[in-house]
Design an enzyme around this catalytic site. Sequence first.
Site, PDB file in Angstrom:
ATOM      1  N   GLY A 254       0.805  -1.225   0.000  1.00  0.00           N
ATOM      2  CA  GLY A 254       0.000   0.000   0.000  1.00  0.00           C
ATOM      3  C   GLY A 254       0.831   1.265   0.000  1.00  0.00           C
ATOM      4  O   GLY A 254       0.655   2.145  -0.833  1.00  0.00           O
ATOM      5  N   ALA A 255       1.760   1.361   0.947  1.00  0.00           N
ATOM      6  CA  ALA A 255       2.559   2.570   1.070  1.00  0.00           C
ATOM      7  C   ALA A 255       3.708   2.306   2.021  1.00  0.00           C
ATOM      8  O   ALA A 255       3.734   1.272   2.701  1.00  0.00           O
ATOM      9  CB  ALA A 255       1.716   3.727   1.591  1.00  0.00           C
ATOM     10  N   GLU A 257       6.586   4.187   4.848  1.00  0.00           N
ATOM     11  CA  GLU A 257       6.776   5.331   5.741  1.00  0.00           C
ATOM     12  C   GLU A 257       8.191   5.903   5.751  1.00  0.00           C
ATOM     13  O   GLU A 257       8.613   6.466   6.779  1.00  0.00           O
ATOM     14  CB  GLU A 257       6.396   4.906   7.162  1.00  0.00           C
ATOM     15  N   HIS A 290      -1.830   6.319   8.503  1.00  0.00           N
ATOM     16  CA  HIS A 290      -0.972   5.214   8.948  1.00  0.00           C
ATOM     17  C   HIS A 290       0.504   5.536   8.688  1.00  0.00           C
ATOM     18  O   HIS A 290       1.335   5.442   9.600  1.00  0.00           O
ATOM     19  CB  HIS A 290      -1.385   3.936   8.205  1.00  0.00           C
ATOM     20  N   GLU A 291       0.825   5.933   7.479  1.00  0.00           N
ATOM     21  CA  GLU A 291       2.235   6.203   7.151  1.00  0.00           C
ATOM     22  C   GLU A 291       2.740   7.406   7.944  1.00  0.00           C
ATOM     23  O   GLU A 291       3.860   7.413   8.443  1.00  0.00           O
ATOM     24  CB  GLU A 291       2.428   6.429   5.648  1.00  0.00           C
ATOM     25  N   HIS A 294       3.562   6.480  11.476  1.00  0.00           N
ATOM     26  CA  HIS A 294       4.816   5.743  11.604  1.00  0.00           C
ATOM     27  C   HIS A 294       5.987   6.666  11.954  1.00  0.00           C
ATOM     28  O   HIS A 294       7.015   6.191  12.450  1.00  0.00           O
ATOM     29  CB  HIS A 294       5.155   5.021  10.295  1.00  0.00           C
ATOM     30  N   GLU A 313       3.886  -2.069  13.484  1.00  0.00           N
ATOM     31  CA  GLU A 313       2.701  -2.203  12.624  1.00  0.00           C
ATOM     32  C   GLU A 313       1.410  -2.341  13.424  1.00  0.00           C
ATOM     33  O   GLU A 313       0.407  -1.701  13.115  1.00  0.00           O
ATOM     34  CB  GLU A 313       2.871  -3.361  11.642  1.00  0.00           C
TER      35      GLU A 313
HETATM   36  N1  TRP Z   1       5.782  -0.534   6.364  1.00  0.00           N
HETATM   37  C1  TRP Z   1       4.775  -0.492   5.343  1.00  0.00           C
HETATM   38  C2  TRP Z   1       3.502  -0.104   6.043  1.00  0.00           C
HETATM   39  O1  TRP Z   1       2.895  -0.855   6.720  1.00  0.00           O
HETATM   40  C3  TRP Z   1       4.586  -1.801   4.657  1.00  0.00           C
HETATM   41  C4  TRP Z   1       5.317  -1.989   3.389  1.00  0.00           C
HETATM   42  C5  TRP Z   1       5.281  -1.189   2.331  1.00  0.00           C
HETATM   43  C6  TRP Z   1       6.093  -3.084   2.994  1.00  0.00           C
HETATM   44  N2  TRP Z   1       5.994  -1.729   1.311  1.00  0.00           N
HETATM   45  C7  TRP Z   1       6.515  -2.883   1.689  1.00  0.00           C
HETATM   46  C8  TRP Z   1       6.475  -4.230   3.611  1.00  0.00           C
HETATM   47  C9  TRP Z   1       7.287  -3.800   0.999  1.00  0.00           C
HETATM   48  C10 TRP Z   1       7.264  -5.147   2.941  1.00  0.00           C
HETATM   49  C11 TRP Z   1       7.656  -4.930   1.645  1.00  0.00           C
HETATM   50  O2  TRP Z   1       3.086   0.987   6.035  1.00  0.00           O
HETATM   51 ZN    ZN Z   2       2.708   0.219   8.578  1.00  0.00          ZN
END
Ligand code: TRP
Ligand code: ZN
Length: 849
Positions: A254-255, A257, A290-291, A294, A313
């Site tokens: 998704g995204a 941080e 969420h991001e 973080h 997380e």
């Molecule tokens: N830390 C990211 C989140 O939860 C998760 C994430 C984004 C991720 N891209 C990734 C984890 C690629 C593993 C691989 O917001």
């Molecule tokens: Zn996260």
Amino acid sequence: MKDAAPQPIFLADYTPPAYLISDVQLTFRLSPSATRVLSRISFRPNPDAKSRDFSLHGENLTLISAAIDGAPVTPTLTETGLSCDVPDAPFIWEAEVEIAPAANTALEGLYMSNGMYCTQCEAEGFRKITYYPDRPDVMAVFSVRIEGDAPVMLSNGNLVAQGDGFAEWHDPWPKPAYLFALVAGELVNHPGQFTTRSGREVELNIWVRPGDEGKCAFGMQALKASMRWDEEVYGREYDLDLFNIVAVDDFNMGAMENKGLNIFNSSCVLASPETSTDANFERIEAIIAHEYFHNWTGNRITCRDWFQLCLKEGLTVYRDSQFTSDMRSAPVKRIEDVIALRARQFREDNGPLAHPVRPSSFVEINNFYTATIYEKGAEVIGMLKTLVGDEAYYRALDLYFERHDGDAATIEDWLKVFEDATGRDLTQFRRWYDDAGTPRVTVTDDFADGTYTLHLRQHTPPTPGQEDKPPRVIPIAVGLLASDGTEVQATKILEMTEEAQSFRFGGLAAKPVPSILRGFSAPVIIERDAGAAERAFLLAHDTDPFNKWEAGRELAREGLLAMIRDGAAPDDRYLDAIQTMARDDSLDPAFRALALGLPSQDDLAQALHDGGTAPDPQAIWEALETLRQARAQAMQDVATRLYAQHQVTAPYSPDAAQSGARALANAALAMITRIDGGAQAQRQYDSADNMTQQLAALGCLLQAGNGAAATAAFYDQWQHDRLVIDKWFSLQIVNAAPQDAARIARELTQHPDFTLKNPNRFRATLGALTMSPAGFHHASGAGYELLTDCLIKLDPLNPQTTARMCSAFETWRRYDADRQALITRQLHRILAQPNLSRDTNEMVSRILG
Ligand code: TRP
Ligand code: ZN
């Protein structure tokens, strides 16, 4: 190396890093097929280390040169890194490597998306950029120089210099390599500005491809709301003068941080009323929050190692759900979260991929970004807050930020903060982190002499590698209602700590009706024979919105199970009760829309399996169709009235009130379509001026078998918009009849717009198939075969996305012998591929068990 069985690593084997880093200077000379990365790293021996061996991670790198304190060295290279003799004192490591971002289809490390350079380093992607101790407990201050011809070149922190063909960035906050980011390309920004509570002026930007500028306003608003919320609720301020978000089309998740430079899957940030649904808006708002959150829970306080992933997380999901509850409707958010938790996490916890919130071993960390780590991790924090109370929770969080700012922390650190802040012993609570599996709580009751007694018994079934599970502490929120619907006992938390326990409520005039697990106070399964009358009563009278919804859902579920198992007719008690609920205009339309939802095919399959029957996906689908048809018949007047009453005439806004009205009107439209064959849906389709209305109408038309013309028109209208075309791919599959789903999906994989290289498109197509159980599990096996064909093609390109999609097969043991044989054949076909990725190998091996 490649052919060796993948080796797990163990939490118990953790050792501190041999060397620490003070600062890092990186220079990137960008070129699609031959980017040079120059690193200059100041290492110093770690006084806490057990060894002085110097090794760095590195994968798919061409080492050009290396030097220590200016003198060239020749390190020993392996497939996964290098080792080298180093002085027993601080020293400067310098290296130059070459990498090929244009050839990187795994979307991990430095890669290219639509001509734009971007990075994804979590969890272990930095080692594909340069040689480095790529572990989260090694934190460093990064200075980055980017050389290239891109008009925009971004990295973490603050821009310190910029000129013709270069940009220099400096991030003053020490960080692990997984938070590093670089973006370069032709980008345009949607600017914004935020003043923190203490007066820091922060420049905000959302960077997008030219043409997407019009889809940034909502994300910017969500970012500012998140920044304000974290100040007000957690006392956390932003800590740089700049905050950048970049939208990227090709992204595995998704995204991300990254410090000061969040990178988003474009589907999780770009929004406009014409192209995004209400659900998209809500999700985008949550992911931006969420991001952003973080920055404190993840970045300022990071994880010691990847076993601690839930530390950042689980907590950050918990925080973003609090944010959404505050921005929108708390009960609606809670119900949505529980639907998602049961669909993904309970499913995981009850199958071969079950693992603890804090695992004790893994092969490939990318396979552990799971519903258990994220969603169950958040539930565990919610329980902790329930047990200690709100005031103590925020006191403990203050202590957490104070004590661990700048640390790479552990779950032990986290729990210690709560113990120190509250004086509470959390030894038993820790089982929520260590033990996998969803507890079952069986409830019986009795009433005598004015005293009502609840008898609770807990049991957690075995999961892979964990046979016996001792009892856990389970907070069970309970209220009691009198037969006239008045509440005779307000919500009270029962703290269950034993395997079997009874709780008494005295001074009652008559036997009350219990409302158990209010607000879904713990991620457990309640087993209780309540009976349809009690469920209908709670649907009508429960003062707890979650349990009110739950009562309707249980009533539907039990009726459906009787239809599937015994060929029963749709339950009139459900039809009556749900109709009364839907008519009640004192209830929030969004709530009513959710209450009109039915248990998913997958929920019913699990319930049948739990009851000892192999689920027949076709029979489940037919029962749901029959119930929907009966309900549409029974509710014609209500549906017509609700549809008319909840048309939104004000200009489109994605807010909770408008989206609730649309959700209820569209639930009514689905009923109307079953009666009128799609006439009303076609009118809505033709007049829709936003994607929510357009897509809902198209879904109804497809359900009615009258969607061909609208489907073609939709494509013509939106072919220029990749995110909308993803919806076009999904919708045709999700709404297909079971016997057609795999064929339609296969045809769509032949469409010129289909590509394996874009994870969004892959998920829109194959993910949609796996989310249509009757189609995916069709007796022909065509669904299994198509998915497997595609997974085999995708694995060499993108192991992460391939491995995640394998979880479609995690439920195989539920099904009959024929389906089991079909599925295991496909799983073995995957395993037989030469050079199968470690990611996919681990997933398939665990699924086979
Ligand atoms: N830390 C990211 C989140 O939860 C998760 C994430 C984004 C991720 N891209 C990734 C984890 C690629 C593993 C691989 O917001
Ligand atoms: Zn996260």
